[in-house]
Design a protein around this motif. Structure first.
Motif, short mmCIF file in Angstrom:
data_model
loop_
_atom_site.label_atom_id
_atom_site.label_comp_id
_atom_site.label_asym_id
_atom_site.label_seq_id
_atom_site.Cartn_x
_atom_site.Cartn_y
_atom_site.Cartn_z
N ASN A 104 31.79 28.77 -40.14
CA ASN A 104 31.19 27.48 -39.77
C ASN A 104 31.55 27.07 -38.35
OD1 ASN A 104 29.98 27.22 -42.27
ND2 ASN A 104 31.70 26.10 -43.14
N GLU A 141 28.79 26.14 -35.44
CA GLU A 141 28.78 24.89 -34.66
C GLU A 141 28.78 25.20 -33.17
OE1 GLU A 141 31.94 22.34 -35.96
OE2 GLU A 141 31.30 22.46 -38.04
N ARG A 161 25.78 24.30 -30.46
CA ARG A 161 26.05 23.56 -29.22
C ARG A 161 25.52 24.34 -28.03
NH1 ARG A 161 31.15 22.59 -31.57
NH2 ARG A 161 32.06 24.18 -30.25
#
Length: 75
Positions: free
Chosen positions: A63, A67, A71
């Protein structure tokens, strides 16, 4: 003056430290490379329309890297 250098404790410790430092640096580089590759695979899969969960599974990333990838994609 010439000849072979004597193996002293200081020289041995220095050489062991250098060897250990090089090994750690190489391991870190490999890990970072694998993470970058996983992120790139994930982003490619997302771009191909694969659902996020499936893309994450196929890219074999956690995870935290998902992320980071998302981004990067927004940038």
């Amino acid at each position: 003056m010439g000849g072979t250098l004597l193996e002293t404790n200081a020289r041995r410790i220095k050489n062991e430290g250098m060897t250990e430092g090089i090994a750690k640096g190489m391991a870190k580089g490999r890990t970072e490379g694998q993470e970058e590759k996983g992120i790139q695979v994930f982003l490619n899969l997302i771009g191909a329309g694969i659902p996020r969960e499936e893309a994450q599974r196929l890219a074999e990333i956690g995870n935290d890297l998902v992320e980071k990838a998302l981004r990067l994609q927004k940038s």
